[in-house]
Scaffold this motif. Structure first.
Motif, PDB file in Angstrom:
ATOM      1  N   SER A 185      -4.866  10.341   2.219  1.00  0.00           N
ATOM      2  CA  SER A 185      -4.773   8.751   2.996  1.00  0.00           C
ATOM      3  C   SER A 185      -4.110   7.382   1.835  1.00  0.00           C
ATOM      4  O   SER A 185      -5.212   7.529   0.650  1.00  0.00           O
ATOM      5  N   LYS A 186      -2.797   7.015   1.846  1.00  0.00           N
ATOM      6  CA  LYS A 186      -2.643   5.690   0.966  1.00  0.00           C
ATOM      7  C   LYS A 186      -3.427   4.184   1.509  1.00  0.00           C
ATOM      8  O   LYS A 186      -3.002   3.729   3.047  1.00  0.00           O
ATOM      9  N   ARG A 187      -4.966   4.005   1.282  1.00  0.00           N
ATOM     10  CA  ARG A 187      -5.010   2.926   1.824  1.00  0.00           C
ATOM     11  C   ARG A 187      -5.793   2.039   0.732  1.00  0.00           C
ATOM     12  O   ARG A 187      -5.775   0.622   1.648  1.00  0.00           O
ATOM     13  N   GLU A 242      -4.064   6.974  -3.541  1.00  0.00           N
ATOM     14  CA  GLU A 242      -4.220   8.409  -2.316  1.00  0.00           C
ATOM     15  C   GLU A 242      -5.391   8.747  -2.498  1.00  0.00           C
ATOM     16  O   GLU A 242      -5.714   8.850  -4.030  1.00  0.00           O
ATOM     17  N   GLN A 299      -0.246   5.265   6.773  1.00  0.00           N
ATOM     18  CA  GLN A 299      -0.957   5.095   5.569  1.00  0.00           C
ATOM     19  C   GLN A 299      -2.369   6.625   6.001  1.00  0.00           C
ATOM     20  O   GLN A 299      -1.582   7.275   4.265  1.00  0.00           O
ATOM     21  N   VAL A 345       0.493  -1.454   0.204  1.00  0.00           N
ATOM     22  CA  VAL A 345       0.482   0.709  -0.400  1.00  0.00           C
ATOM     23  C   VAL A 345       1.188   1.358   0.271  1.00  0.00           C
ATOM     24  O   VAL A 345       0.239   2.343  -0.994  1.00  0.00           O
ATOM     25  N   PRO A 346       1.803   0.891   1.023  1.00  0.00           N
ATOM     26  CA  PRO A 346       2.737   2.632   0.705  1.00  0.00           C
ATOM     27  C   PRO A 346       3.664   2.424  -0.882  1.00  0.00           C
ATOM     28  O   PRO A 346       3.809   3.738  -0.637  1.00  0.00           O
TER      29      PRO A 346
END
Length: 375
Positions: free
Chosen positions: A110-112, A106, A169, A100-101
């Motif tokens: 947030s990157k989830r 994004e 995240q 995910v990272p």
């Protein structure tokens, strides 16, 4: 002919052994989510994204029926297979969470989420949660480790690993869910209250320090400030509109399609679905939904009380506690009991990853509650 007869006998044995009250409650909650998606939330989402009027309803329906398929498969297979499948899919989900990272999408800071070629966009933590409960229960009850403290330490390391990935995240809401699930499991396993309290306060102090001193978590600090100082804060818009929708609906609601404030509640079809339901159908419907959750929780805990296998006890208690906590956070945010955080309502909210996650958990619960019926 013999294969058909074998299939019929296998299905009959499944139907005879399955806990029908628990199955019925799960289906009722899923069908309630479909109903509210049809009459309310799908129209909001489609209007905002300028798509076909019932596009989100059809999409929601596909996910729900795929969820039903997963529930049947997971409740049908032998109990031992649950542990093997959980280990395999937990490892796969954990790999996705690690990615995910790196390759995550994004959205709103947030990157989830991850886009995987032709597959729908997924949120890996939703797939990690149901299997994590099983894996942590297996670690705590493992016969390979005779040292009781080592079992707790290994489960704690696993919790810290996943929580760290979520913090990156960032996703504080899911981090709290994972931490809460671990605390429930070790408490049920027989750990001392003193040690449990110590871990809780240390964890709370660590999270508070991270939020206070790391700049990327400033928005969380601002949300907390807004929650405790509503007049001076600037992060109460979502919760304010959600609460306004609930109040305007009153006890019996305005009726299907008569809601107006729901159009101003952001993420109405996911994080704020309870406010939309309340506005159109009234608080009485919310009470019925809560009653359904409570009966489901009571039915599972009743099975836990009669169960002798410690591992099954932990899995069932951890799973139903996670469902309860997630529902409490969702409703608490909508009525401004908790600070604003994105959290879907299990079974009812729109979202493919959320629906598949709760379906997996439901299938595992049904599998582990059917054993005693056949005895």
């Amino acid at each position: 002919m013999k294969e058909k007869l074998f299939s019929y006998i296998s299905f009959y044995q499944w139907w005879k052994s399955i806990d029908k009250p628990i199955l019925s409650l799960i289906l009722i909650l899923f069908l309630a989510g479909l109903f509210f998606s049809l009459v309310s939330t799908s129209l909001i989402a489609s209007d905002k994204l300028d798509t076909n009027t019932y596009f989100f309803f059809f999409k929601h329906t596909v996910f729900v029926f795929f969820g039903f398929f997963l529930i049947f498969i997971l409740s049908f297979i032998p109990e031992k297979e649950i542990y093997r499948i959980s280990l395999i899919f937990f490892c796969l989900s954990l790999v996705l969470l690690f990615l995910v990272p790196i390759i995550g999408v994004e959205i709103k800071g947030s990157k989830r989420w991850i886009d995987l070629l032709v597959l729908p966009r997924i949120q890996p933590i939703e797939f990690v949660k149901p299997f994590l409960i099983v894996i942590m229960s297996m670690i705590i009850c493992s016969q390979k480790y005779t040292n009781f403290n080592l079992k707790y330490f290994l489960s704690f390391l696993l919790t810290i690993l996943i929580s760290s990935l979520l913090i990156l995240q960032p996703d504080v809401g899911q981090t709290l869910l994972i931490g809460f699930s671990w605390l429930v499991l070790i408490f049920i396993s027989g750990i001392s209250i003193f040690f449990l309290s110590l871990v809780f306060f240390i964890s709370l102090a660590t999270i508070a320090s991270i939020i206070s001193y790391l700049p990327q978590f400033k928005y969380i600090k601002d949300r907390l400030f807004s929650f405790f100082n509503p007049e001076m804060g600037t992060h109460n818009f979502q919760s304010d509109k959600a609460l306004e929708a609930i109040i305007s609906g009153g006890f019996f609601g305005k009726g299907i399609g008569e809601g107006t404030l729901k159009n101003r509640v952001p993420e109405a079809h996911t994080d704020y679905i309870i406010s939309v339901i309340s506005e159109e159908f009234g608080v009485i419907f919310i009470m019925l939904i809560l009653l359904t959750y409570l009966v489901l929780i009571f039915s599972v805990l009743k099975k836990v009380y009669k169960e002798n296998d410690k591992k099954i006890k932990l899995i069932l208690t951890g799973s139903i506690s996670l469902i309860l906590m997630q529902a409490m956070i969702h409703i608490g945010v909508n009525i401004r009991l908790f600070p604003t955080t994105g959290m879907t309502l299990p079974f009812l909210s729109y979202g493919g990853s959320s629906i598949i996650s709760i379906s997996i958990m439901s299938g595992i619960i049904l599998n582990l509650t059917k054993r005693k019926i056949t005895e």
